[in-house]
Design a protein around this motif. Structure first.
Motif, PDB file in Angstrom:
ATOM      1  N   GLU A 113      -5.078   6.289   2.003  1.00  0.00           N
ATOM      2  CA  GLU A 113      -4.494   4.970   1.712  1.00  0.00           C
ATOM      3  C   GLU A 113      -4.802   4.582   0.276  1.00  0.00           C
ATOM      4  OE1 GLU A 113      -4.639   0.280   3.159  1.00  0.00           O
ATOM      5  OE2 GLU A 113      -5.408   1.870   4.477  1.00  0.00           O
ATOM      6  N   SER A 161      -3.808   1.550  -2.821  1.00  0.00           N
ATOM      7  CA  SER A 161      -3.234   0.222  -3.034  1.00  0.00           C
ATOM      8  C   SER A 161      -1.899   0.351  -3.760  1.00  0.00           C
ATOM      9  CB  SER A 161      -4.188  -0.651  -3.856  1.00  0.00           C
ATOM     10  OG  SER A 161      -4.180  -0.227  -5.208  1.00  0.00           O
ATOM     11  N   ARG A 182       0.845  -1.196   0.000  1.00  0.00           N
ATOM     12  CA  ARG A 182       0.000   0.000   0.000  1.00  0.00           C
ATOM     13  C   ARG A 182       0.880   1.245   0.000  1.00  0.00           C
ATOM     14  NH1 ARG A 182       1.161  -1.418   4.933  1.00  0.00           N
ATOM     15  NH2 ARG A 182       0.991   0.004   6.724  1.00  0.00           N
TER      16      ARG A 182
END
Length: 603
Positions: free
Chosen positions: A157, A159, A83
């Motif tokens: 956040e 990926s 991430r």
């Protein structure tokens, strides 16, 4: 200005940083088995930026872990194997943006201009910009469609392949209410002194500059810096006192206090280097084309940039790596007048009447004016401003407050792009349900010239930093009771108590400080006709679509004659800065970082 940039190439993250800013210590990168961190600014302390960046990377290592955002002035990109995290500290001094397409993030940068397209502007942003007088933006909108701002205290956040997962605000713990039982006025002073010392210590660098004006705020910061440096062992550090000096006009009255402040600092740090910059030839709106037109996004306080930039250039010549200011002391450590609103909400009308009279006497105002400003207006801000406008009909600037539509903003544009919704949101941000607490949130964005600091950071080699806006200082003042903060009816009573052993008596006891009205009046006399010509000759189609140019020019004429007040002038200043920004938009090329350094990312 692009200090860092993150892109996805073939599904893999690619991160680079600006080489010059890495050399200056303004950007720090660390790589560990867990991942890579690129930090613009500092985490923890200015002196130990590397350890702060490493601690930040470790703190968010575990998936799902969202610890409190640490103290510092920073924007950071953390790249882990699974991430990517984007974040800014809660004070949001350093910008960070991402460009989104669908649910995917295409790129991340400290420059909105570097991510955006000048042909696709976000009109809702301009309505929100025009609703008030915040020096720093505090909403996710940017001037460019599809480019989003990461908010102060927010963690985004993503990926490993660029899919947007979540956005979450991680604000530091709030401490409402009063000080602990039995802690009175002297205890509040001790608490503030300790918090200020910690805030200054975190910001000391190898060569630290302190802006000094002769007021209680900047002198307190400089004295604490001098004392802390004098007590250190084994760390060689230099201290520079940076001041603007005026030989004529009202501001010449500040010179005795400035001399007193410098002598007081010298008693603790004999080797201090005072840098006195003659500023008699400086006026607001000097070089407005550059100061307002070149930043990444419009800057409402660009009119005051000439004075600040001259001081900052002098500090840069001496190699300073941080510059401390007294910004933020007025709203943070002064008596919080919005406690009157709390008394009204709780029905304590007798106490409200008593404290309103005390505030009126201390500020040389009428009781009715105090109640209107701190009780009625926060409860019904938009209605109060409309009534004020009705009582000042016949002029453009008269009665224009913080939120209502300025008369030069075309009603059709305002309706089409959400001006009313923006004004409601802004008034709620400034006042909220409890204005006595919302004051501190708004102060962080109103009190500091951070867009100017950011624009010149690479050229000067430092960021501005503001100890009075440190989270620990704000949390301390949130806990102080209204009675302790107001004290004997003098401004900044708790600060005076906290610094009683260091401040010279002349500065400790002074109540009023000379404002910068001379610079503003001189700037309008010198540049007023140029500003009107700027508006009338504007070529960008959005200027005519957004503004009634004749009305805006009338506002400039009224300001030249001294009509209006600081609220209405700030609304006008922000609109003029926006006109210049739009005019320069096509002339500027996207942010060019110069030499860059690729950062190794774990895979």
């Amino acid at each position: 200005m692009e200090a860092l940039r993150l892109d996805w190439n073939g599904g893999a993250a690619s991160l680079w940083t600006a080489e010059a800013m890495v050399r200056q210590g303004l950007v720090t990168t660390v790589t560990a088995p867990a991942g890579t961190a690129a930090v613009v600014g500092w985490v923890g302390s200015v002196r130990d930026r590397l350890a702060g960046a490493r601690a930040l990377l470790d703190a968010f290592d575990r998936p799902g872990a969202l610890p409190p955002v640490p103290a510092g002035d920073f924007a950071a990109v953390l790249v882990y194997r699974d991430r990517v995290l984007l974040m800014r500290d809660e004070q949001a001094r350093i910008p960070l943006f991402f460009r989104e397409s669908g649910s995917r993030v295409a790129a991340v940068s400290t420059s909105a201009r570097g991510l955006g397209d000048t042909a696709e502007l976000e009109h809702r942003y301009f309505c929100r910009y025009l609703t008030g007088n915040m020096a720093q933006p505090h909403t996710e909108l940017s001037p460019f469609a599809g480019v989003h701002r990461i908010l102060g205290g927010e963690v985004v956040e993503i990926s490993a392949t660029g899919s947007l997962r979540r956005r979450q605000l991680l604000r530091t713990a709030r401490h409402d209410g009063t000080t602990a039982a039995g802690t009175g006025f002297h205890g509040a002073g001790e608490d503030l002194r300790g918090a200020l010392e910690h805030a200054v210590a975190r910001r000391l660098g190898g060569t630290t500059a302190c802006h000094v004006s002769g007021g209680t705020d900047s002198t307190s910061v400089a004295l604490l810096a001098a004392r802390l440096l004098a007590e250190e062992e084994g760390f060689a550090a230099d201290l520079v006192l940076l001041a603007g000096r005026f030989g004529g006009g009202e501001l010449a009255g500040e010179r005795p206090y400035l001399d007193e402040a410098i002598e007081a600092v010298r008693r603790h740090a004999p080797a201090v280097c005072p840098v006195i910059v003659d500023a008699d030839d400086v006026a607001d709106f000097d070089d407005f084309r550059s100061h307002a037109g070149d930043p990444d996004e419009p800057h409402a306080h660009a009119f005051r940039a000439p004075f600040w930039s001259r001081l900052h250039a002098a500090a840069a010549e001496l190699g300073c790596d941080t510059l401390l200011t007294g910004c933020g002391a007025d709203p943070v450590v002064d008596a919080n007048p919005f406690h009157l609103h709390r008394l009204a909400r709780s029905g304590r009308l007798r106490e409200l009447r008593r404290q309103a009279r005390a505030h009126a006497a201390a500020g040389e105002r009428g009781v009715r004016e105090v109640v209107r400003r701190y009780v009625t207006q926060p409860a019904l801000p938009l209605a109060a401003e409309r009534i004020s406008r009705l009582t000042h009909h016949g002029t453009v600037l008269g009665g224009l407050g913080n939120f209502t539509r300025p008369p030069w903003l075309r009603p059709g544009f305002a309706r089409a792009h959400g001006y009313r919704e923006a004004s409601v949101a802004e008034s709620r941000f400034v006042f909220g349900r409890r204005p006595e607490q919302s004051l501190y949130d708004a102060a962080n964005y109103l009190a500091a010239p951070d867009p100017l600091s950011w624009r010149y950071a690479q050229r000067h080699g430092f960021f501005l930093s503001h100890p009075f806006l440190d989270p620990e200082v704000i949390a301390t003042m949130r806990r102080v009771s209204a009675e302790a903060a107001f004290g004997a009816g003098r401004p900044k009573t708790v600060l005076r108590e906290a610094m009683a052993d260091l401040l010279p008596s002349a500065i400790h006891d002074r109540v009023n400080k000379i404002p910068f009205n001379d610079l503003y009046a001189r700037g309008l006399r010198t540049h007023g006709d140029e500003l009107i010509d700027l508006c009338r000759s504007a070529r960008h189609p959005l200027v005519a679509e957004m503004f009634d140019v004749d009305t805006l020019c009338r506002a400039v004429k009224e300001a030249q004659l001294g009509l209006g007040d600081s609220y209405s002038w700030d609304r006008m200043n922000g609109s003029l800065a926006l006109v210049m920004w739009l005019e320069r938009l096509e002339d500027r090329s996207p942010a060019v970082p110069g030499a860059t350094v690729p950062v190794t990312v774990c895979s």
